[in-house]
Design a protein around this motif. Structure first.
Motif: not given
Length: 146
Positions: A129-135, A137-140
Motif C-alpha cells: 500500500a502507499g504505492c506510487t508508479a514510476r516510469v 521502474r517498479p512501484y515504490l
C-alpha cells in the motif's frame, strides 16, 4: 511521511516487481482479468483497508494484511502492527478507480494510491500500500511485505 528508500525496501522491490510482472503475464496469456467477482472482492478488501486507515483503526487495517506484510511492518517499525501502521501516516487513497484480479494477485487503483493484494485461503489480503508508479521502474511502496 515520505516513501522509504533504504536497503530493506530496495531488496523487497524486485519481489513486488515480480508480482506485478507475473500478474501482467497471466493477464496476457489468459486474454482477460479474473472473474468479475474476484475484481469486486479485491476492491471490497481495498475499500475496507482504506476505511480502517482513514478512521485510525490500525487493528482492523492489520487484519487485512498478509502475514508477510504484517511481519515486515512490525520488524521495520519495531512496534506492534496496529500502532506501526497508523504511525506510517499513509495518505487516504480516496475512491476506487479500478480493480483487476489475475489468478491470485490483484491491483486496486484508487484516486491517490495503488494497492496490491494476494488471494489467500482466508480471502484477499493487502500485500502493498502507499504505492506510487514510476516510469520504467517498479512501484515504490511505503508498506509492503518481503
Amino acid at each position: 511521511m515520505t516513501s522509504r528508500e533504504y536497503a530493506p525496501l530496495r531488496t523487497r522491490m524486485p519481489r513486488l516487481a515480480a508480482l506485478t510482472a507475473a500478474a501482467a503475464v497471466v493477464a496476457a496469456l489468459s486474454g482477460c482479468a479474473g472473474p468479475a467477482g474476484n475484481d469486486a472482492a479485491a476492491a471490497s478488501v481495498a475499500d475496507d483497508f482504506e476505511s480502517a486507515l482513514s478512521s485510525g483503526d490500525g487493528a482492523a487495517a492489520c487484519r487485512l494484511l498478509t502475514d508477510n506484510t504484517r511481519i515486515t511492518l512490525e520488524d521495520d517499525q519495531g512496534a506492534p502492527c496496529a500502532s506501526a501502521i497508523t504511525a506510517l501516516g499513509l495518505d487516504a487513497g480516496g475512491a476506487i478507480d479500478s480493480s483487476r484480479a489475475y489468478a491470485r494477485a490483484a491491483q486496486v487503483m484508487l484516486q491517490n494510491d495503488v494497492l496490491f493484494l494476494a488471494l489467500e485461503p482466508s480471502g484477499w489480503r493487502v500485500t502493498a500500500a502507499g504505492c506510487t508508479a514510476r516510469v520504467d521502474r517498479p512501484y515504490l511502496c511505503d508498506l509492503e511485505g518481503k
